[in-house]
Structure formats: C-alpha cells, structure tokens
Design a protein around this motif. Structure first.
Motif, PDB file in Angstrom:
ATOM      1  N   PHE A 171       0.844  -1.199   0.000  1.00  8.17           N
ATOM      2  CA  PHE A 171       0.000   0.000   0.000  1.00  8.17           C
ATOM      3  C   PHE A 171       0.874   1.241   0.000  1.00  8.17           C
ATOM      4  N   PRO A 172       0.571   2.220  -0.863  1.00 11.94           N
ATOM      5  CA  PRO A 172       1.370   3.449  -0.890  1.00 11.94           C
ATOM      6  C   PRO A 172       1.297   4.186   0.447  1.00 11.94           C
ATOM      7  N   ILE A 220      -7.536  -7.922 -10.327  1.00  9.34           N
ATOM      8  CA  ILE A 220      -6.454  -7.046 -10.760  1.00  9.34           C
ATOM      9  C   ILE A 220      -5.154  -7.509 -10.110  1.00  9.34           C
ATOM     10  N   ASP A 221      -4.049  -7.468 -10.861  1.00  9.21           N
ATOM     11  CA  ASP A 221      -2.781  -7.941 -10.341  1.00  9.21           C
ATOM     12  C   ASP A 221      -2.193  -6.963  -9.329  1.00  9.21           C
ATOM     13  N   VAL A 222      -1.122  -7.408  -8.658  1.00  5.20           N
ATOM     14  CA  VAL A 222      -0.574  -6.651  -7.534  1.00  5.20           C
ATOM     15  C   VAL A 222      -0.028  -5.288  -7.953  1.00  5.20           C
ATOM     16  N   GLY A 223       0.577  -5.195  -9.145  1.00 11.28           N
ATOM     17  CA  GLY A 223       1.095  -3.907  -9.594  1.00 11.28           C
ATOM     18  C   GLY A 223      -0.005  -2.903  -9.886  1.00 11.28           C
ATOM     19  N   ALA A 224      -1.065  -3.379 -10.567  1.00 14.79           N
ATOM     20  CA  ALA A 224      -2.204  -2.502 -10.857  1.00 14.79           C
ATOM     21  C   ALA A 224      -2.936  -2.125  -9.575  1.00 14.79           C
ATOM     22  N   LYS A 225      -3.005  -3.062  -8.619  1.00 17.53           N
ATOM     23  CA  LYS A 225      -3.614  -2.739  -7.328  1.00 17.53           C
ATOM     24  C   LYS A 225      -2.904  -1.563  -6.681  1.00 17.53           C
ATOM     25  N   ILE A 249      -4.058   1.581  -8.219  1.00 20.92           N
ATOM     26  CA  ILE A 249      -5.421   1.915  -7.805  1.00 20.92           C
ATOM     27  C   ILE A 249      -5.427   2.445  -6.378  1.00 20.92           C
ATOM     28  N   TYR A 250      -4.642   1.830  -5.505  1.00 20.98           N
ATOM     29  CA  TYR A 250      -4.558   2.320  -4.119  1.00 20.98           C
ATOM     30  C   TYR A 250      -4.051   3.761  -4.088  1.00 20.98           C
ATOM     31  N   GLY A 251      -3.077   4.056  -4.934  1.00 25.88           N
ATOM     32  CA  GLY A 251      -2.567   5.429  -4.998  1.00 25.88           C
ATOM     33  C   GLY A 251      -3.635   6.411  -5.448  1.00 25.88           C
ATOM     34  N   GLU A 276      -6.750  -5.772   2.378  1.00 20.62           N
ATOM     35  CA  GLU A 276      -6.981  -4.556   1.600  1.00 20.62           C
ATOM     36  C   GLU A 276      -7.786  -3.547   2.405  1.00 20.62           C
ATOM     37  N   VAL A 277      -8.842  -4.006   3.071  1.00 23.00           N
ATOM     38  CA  VAL A 277      -9.650  -3.110   3.896  1.00 23.00           C
ATOM     39  C   VAL A 277      -8.792  -2.475   4.983  1.00 23.00           C
ATOM     40  N   ILE A 278      -7.981  -3.291   5.641  1.00 25.39           N
ATOM     41  CA  ILE A 278      -7.143  -2.793   6.735  1.00 25.39           C
ATOM     42  C   ILE A 278      -6.066  -1.852   6.207  1.00 25.39           C
TER      43      ILE A 278
END
Length: 509
Positions: free
Chosen positions: A250-251, A439-444, A447-449, A470-472
C-alpha cells in the motif's frame, strides 16, 4: 521431472503493429501444475489464446510442440482434439441447460444421430463424482453457485479426455471454501497425471498449488522459478512481475481528515422480489472529508445491496432512512439525483454495469457527465476527447489512444476507466465496490494510490472489499456488516483480521 509435454518457443504476437508477446518461451512438464503470473496486460491471456487456437497458426510467430509433435492449431476444436482444454475466467455455460447437457454440449453421446440420455446422465454422474460435485446431472446451471459451475467446467474438460488443462483465474469469483475445494481438486488431477496451467493473481494460492511459476512482463518471459526453491516467495514473484520491489503493498499516506461530509441514518431495504425480507436492517454510518472508510463482510452480508440502494435506489424495495451531505438531507431516489448531489458509485461488476465494453475509452469516460460537454444539447466531441485523454494520462491507462475499445483492455486498465468516468462527474462522495477485483498486484498498487489521492482532495471515500488485508491497509475506519446489519466500527489502529472476522460473523441478536 519428465520431458516437457508442452513447449512454446519464440512466440511473438502483435496487434496493429503493437507487440503483445515478444519471443516468449515456456516449457510445461508432464503431470505438473504450472502457474503463469504477470500484471494485467502482460500477455498471459494472449499466450493462452495462441496455445488454444483462438489465435490460429499463421497469426503469430514461433512454434508449439505437444508431446514432441509440432502443432498448428487453426481453431479451439483443433486444440481440444489434441487434448488441450481452456477454462476461461468468464465461464462458458448455458444457464438454462442441465449440468449433463452442458458437460456434453458439442460432444454429445448419440446413437444414429439421436442423443442417448441414459448414457449422457450416467457419464455425467461419474464425472461429477470425480470432481466432487454432489448435484444431480439434471440440475439446471442457474440453480447452482459459481463455485459449483467451475466444477462443471472441469467435468466438461475431463469428458474431452484432457491432457493439458488451462485454468484462467479459476478462483477469482469464489469464496474461500470454494477456492480451497478447487485447489484440492487440482491437486487430485495432478495425481491422476493431468497437466495443468493456472493463471492467477492470488499469489498465496499460486505458492500453495504450483510446482513451477513462470513470470511474464510486458509480453516477455522474465523467469521460471521452482516453488521448492527456498527463495521463491511472494516478494520474489512481485519483483519479477512489476520489475521493482514493493516494500509495502500500500502506498504511504498521511490522512488529513476533516468534518463529517456524508451520513446515512436508519437505512432499511427490503428484497426486490421477496418484499417481506429485510436485506439491510437499520444501518447508520458516516464518512468525513478526506477519510477512507472500509466496509467488510462475508459474501451475502449486504455490502453491495447497501451501496446500490443508496446510489439512486438501484436495488431493493420499501427503502426507508435518511441520507445527509454536509449536515443537510438530500434526495437520492434516482441515479441522476445521486450524481447531482455529488455521489459516485463504482460497481463491483465493471463489465456488466460499469462499462460499455464495445465502446472506446472516450465514450466511457464521458458517459456519466455528458451534460458537462454539451452545447445546446450537442456533445462537443473535441472537448470529450481532451477530457478522456487527460484521464488516460493522469490515470496511466495503458492504451495507444482514447479510441481503444474498452473491452480489449486489461482488467486493471478497465478499472482505471471506471474511476475516470466517476471522477469526471466531480463527486464529493465515492463508493468503490471491490475496486481491485481481478487485478494484479502492480495494478492494485496504482489503484490504491488513486484512492489515496481522492481522499487527499477532501473527498469522502467508501471502499467495499472482500479482502481483509486490503480493507485494513486502505481504511481510516472500518464498518463490519453481517446479515444486513452493521455489527461493528473499528479504528485503523485496532483493526486486525481476527477482530474484523469476529464482527463479520456476529449474527442477529
């Protein structure tokens, strides 16, 4: 390991001069489970379409060898005749036909042109037993869940005397129990000598099931690793997939949370058909400006129904309760009204509800706010292009232009188009339902950013996700929901998977 059952050498494939695969080579050993991992758009599905004859011989460069024999598949029928069967993420079953009819569709058991239904149902029952599915062969497909449908697809493949089974994201739409059952079945198929290729973004499952893992990045083979190698772990796979270390999934983010922006009070929703059944029961929650609020719940808990009913009453009947924005009650009885009040909802099913898959990026980005681009009722196509192209750049949508057809984009890029569409409406409140599904880990990470940036702009962001990490990892606060009731509110500091699961499994009093 024995000699390879499959060898693909120097596979290159281009679309309109843009390379999708560049000199990809892969060996698959007989009787192994071989995982193929890579970011969305890396070329995994294109490679499997080459192998299965969707892209026929002559439309690509390179060679395919199966059991030592060179192959030139002109169609899927050719590859299936050779023992290669692919099961796509979007299952190819007819909902109104029975399980038995689906298993033998196109491969009917017939005598003198007449289907032998006794033989069909008997053979189907044997296949269902083999895949561990306790259903009658006469059961219609629409009567069973996605997990069981996946098993029907595998039974269908076994009916074709499969030698090499390809599974594309087989657990993407499954819950934990169904996923575990499917992985156990793949184990059993390996023991029976059936070779499997599995494409998956779920790295824990890859490490659980695969014998070897091949990484593809930007249309090229990066490496093949042995699962038994002590160095093979999620970190190594991620580094190979994205070409960099992701020290955190997570960014980094420093929350700047303001006053309450959005509130829902005593929200109750009844089922659209069974109108006596309460689906959402007296739910109340709020979100502040600049805050990311997560919603966690088990499948069927009511998360999506809550979101859809708030956004223009897209779901349910007998809806009661109040919605407030900046302390003032607002009317959200229609989708148009919800949008005008600055609410956006990115659906969990982007392909069915979120996008026009046969339309281009430009059309999709502008779809929810055409009035902003119109003069005297006529859409200014040049302004529409400029807006869409600006989002293509800002969101890093990987496409040659905004004229690219949305249905041909990878899942991660499709999700960026969905987010672009809603960002263009200028919302203050964004409800993101499963924003990284499939969605793969890089795209995730990208998206998080984007989600973090939306919060930094002072928007109220609601994230619904089935993935507790992801929620946490994203949320400042988390609401849990069970059987249509909000059962807990947990701060970021107190959020653990155990705590959330305890609230998520709390039944009615």
């Amino acid at each position: 390991m024995t000699e390879p059952i499959l060898r693909m050498s120097g596979i290159s494939k281009s679309f309109n001069g843009i390379p999708a695969l560049a000199d990809v080579s892969i060996d698959v050993h007989r009787g192994e489970v071989h995982a193929i991992c890579g970011e969305n758009g890396a070329g995994k599905s294109t490679l499997m379409k080459v192998l299965s004859g969707v892209y026929p011989a002559g439309s690509f460069e390179g060679t395919i060898t199966l059991e030592g024999e060179p192959m030139a598949f002109r169609s899927i029928n050719d590859s299936e005749a050779a023992g290669i069967v692919i099961i796509h993420q979007e299952l190819a079953l007819s909902p109104y036909l029975s399980i038995a009819e689906n298993i033998f569709l196109g491969n009917e058991k017939a005598k003198r042109g007449v289907i032998d239904w006794n033989a069909t149902n008997t053979a189907a029952a044997d296949l269902l037993k083999r895949v561990g599915l306790r259903e009658s062969p006469a059961t219609k497909i629409y009567e069973i869940g996605v997990g069981k449908q996946q098993l029907v697809e595998i039974a269908k493949a076994l009916a074709k005397e499969v030698k090499l089974l390809i599974l594309d994201e087989p657990t993407a739409a499954l819950n934990d129990d169904d996923s575990a059952h499917l992985l156990d079945l793949i184990d059993q198929l390996r023991d029976q000598g059936i070779t499997c290729i599995i494409i998956s973004h779920k790295l824990k499952e890859v490490l659980r099931i695969a014998d070897r893992i091949t990484i593809i990045r930007d249309g090229r083979t990066i490496e093949t690793m042995e699962r038994s190698d002590p160095d093979t772990d999620e970190g190594r796979i991620i580094r190979a997939m994205v070409g960099r270390d992701l020290n955190s999934l997570f960014p980094p983010r420093e929350p700047d949370i303001g006053d309450e922006l959005f509130r829902v009070e005593h929200w109750t929703v009844h089922h659209p058909v069974d109108t006596e059944r309460v689906v959402i029961d007296d739910a109340s929650f709020m979100v502040r400006a600049g805050e990311i609020v997560g919603f966690a719940g088990l499948m069927g808990a009511g998360r999506t129904e809550l979101a859809m009913s708030i956004f223009g009453r897209m779901y349910g009947t007998g809806i009661s309760g109040e919605v407030y924005k900046n302390g003032q009650p607002i009317d959200v009885r229609t989708v148009d009204a919800a949008i005008k009040h600055g609410i956006a909802y990115a659906t969990e099913d982007r392909k069915k509800y979120g996008l026009n898959l046969i339309g281009d990026i430009q059309v999709n980005v502008s779809a929810s706010a055409l009035a902003r681009l119109a003069r005297l009722g006529v859409v200014d196509r040049y302004r529409e292009y400029k807006v869409a192209d600006s989002y293509r750049y800002k969101m890093n949508i990987k496409a040659p232009s905004v004229a690219a057809i949305t249905g041909r984009l990878s899942g991660g890029n499709q999700q960026k188009v969905v987010l672009s569409k809603w960002m263009f409406t200028g919302p203050d409140v964004l409800i993101l339902d499963e924003p990284t599904r499939g969605i793969d880990v890089g795209a995730k990470y990208e998206i998080y950013g984007i989600i973090n940036e939306l919060a930094a702009q002072g928007k109220a962001v609601i994230v619904i996700s089935s993935e507790l990490p992801e929620v946490i990892g994203l949320s400042d606060r988390i609401y849990t929901i069970s059987e249509g009731r909000i059962t807990g509110e947990v701060s970021r500091a107190d959020a653990t998977q155990e705590t959330l699961m305890r609230h998520m499994t709390a039944g009615r009093n």
